[in-house]
Design an enzyme around this catalytic site. Sequence first.
Site, short mmCIF file in Angstrom:
data_model
loop_
_atom_site.label_atom_id
_atom_site.label_comp_id
_atom_site.label_asym_id
_atom_site.label_seq_id
_atom_site.Cartn_x
_atom_site.Cartn_y
_atom_site.Cartn_z
NE ARG A 21 7.12 0.93 4.84
CZ ARG A 21 5.92 0.38 5.01
NH1 ARG A 21 5.74 -0.91 4.77
NH2 ARG A 21 4.90 1.11 5.38
CG HIS A 55 3.58 4.28 8.68
ND1 HIS A 55 3.73 5.11 7.59
CD2 HIS A 55 3.05 3.12 8.19
CE1 HIS A 55 3.32 4.47 6.50
NE2 HIS A 55 2.90 3.27 6.84
NE ARG A 85 -1.86 -2.16 2.91
CZ ARG A 85 -2.16 -3.40 2.67
NH1 ARG A 85 -3.28 -3.70 2.11
NH2 ARG A 85 -1.36 -4.39 3.01
CB THR A 86 3.32 2.56 2.43
OG1 THR A 86 2.49 2.14 3.51
CG2 THR A 86 3.93 3.90 2.77
CE LYS A 122 26.59 -4.92 -7.39
NZ LYS A 122 26.83 -3.95 -8.46
C1 NCD Z 1 1.74 -0.95 8.31
C2 NCD Z 1 3.24 -0.80 8.30
O1 NCD Z 1 3.91 -1.25 7.37
O2 NCD Z 1 3.70 -0.18 9.22
N1 NCD Z 1 1.13 -1.07 7.09
C3 NCD Z 1 0.96 0.01 6.29
O3 NCD Z 1 1.83 0.83 6.10
N2 NCD Z 1 -0.24 0.14 5.69
C4 NCD Z 1 1.25 -1.85 9.35
C5 NCD Z 1 1.70 -3.28 9.35
O4 NCD Z 1 2.66 -3.67 8.71
O5 NCD Z 1 1.05 -4.03 10.08
#
Ligand code: NCD
Length: 306
Positions: free
Chosen positions: A106, A134, A56-57, A84
């Site tokens: 991320r 997040h 999703r993100t 590497k």
């Molecule tokens: C979350 C995450 O990756 O922090 N998901 C997200 O970004 N929609 C929550 C999760 O991984 O449970």
Amino acid sequence: MKRHLLEAADLDRDDATLVLDTAAQIDQALAGREVKKLPTLRGRTVVNLFYEDSTRTRISFELAAKRLSADVINFSAKGSSVSKGESLKDTALTLEAMGSDAVVVRHHMSGAPHRLAHWVRGSVVNAGDGTHEHPTQALLDAYTIRQRLGRLDGVRVTIVGDVLHSRVARSNVGLLHTLGAEVTLVAPPTLLPVGVGSWPAEVGYDLDAVLPKSDVVMMLRVQAERMNASFFPSAREYSRRYGLDAHRMGALPDDAIVMHPGPMNRGMEIAADVADSVRSTIVEQVANGVSVRMAVLYLLLGGSPQ
Ligand code: NCD
């Protein structure tokens, strides 16, 4: 607005409200348009730097940048020179040399986006760092609550489950508090972090006691991949005490909503019929994620409205 969005605390109430209002304006501007694109960030470059898996993100940030007409580079650690042994710093400097205006990152290490913010000239947006924060997830959750319930001030939000490993919970507690909501955390004691008593939230262990007093119930994924020990006796026992099934959902006030950031463990923290029910905002959360991330990129990169 600050230059970077690293954690919920980077946003005061006015900033957070500005992001939500801007997202609403973007939604309105694009509603009913055949071409869902604004020229605002033409000529700007956004790099999505993903060291950890994401569905999703990552897609949401990519779409957000593209809908603002930015050039987008998607970098995932798998298949790059990271395999590497190239460091985060060298990777960042390489991207910087190619002229990126914003880096969306991320990373499995809590604090990685903060480090990155010292090394690059552009804006850094935290798209999830370890178990830390997040912030854009919290913004899209706040946006969804406001859209469904019409307000955030005084809204009672119950966040349930694996708080210990959840950057979503951390960011939501901070942001929702800033926006005037009342947050309660419900979890087994083993899945609450040390120091949770100092968070701006109530803490409880009995889900059934809290549900009738909740306007929003936000279920968290049990993050098995971050668990190196046994935090509860069995999946069945966990669901029995902390899972949301149709029977439990019946205890919520009539207009209460059910949220989940995804990915879900259907049948574990949330029953399939609850996830698919009319109270569930799970699909809306995903759609709202694009508008909210467009608002964040627009505000950070300071594009002038056209
Ligand atoms: C979350 C995450 O990756 O922090 N998901 C997200 O970004 N929609 C929550 C999760 O991984 O449970």
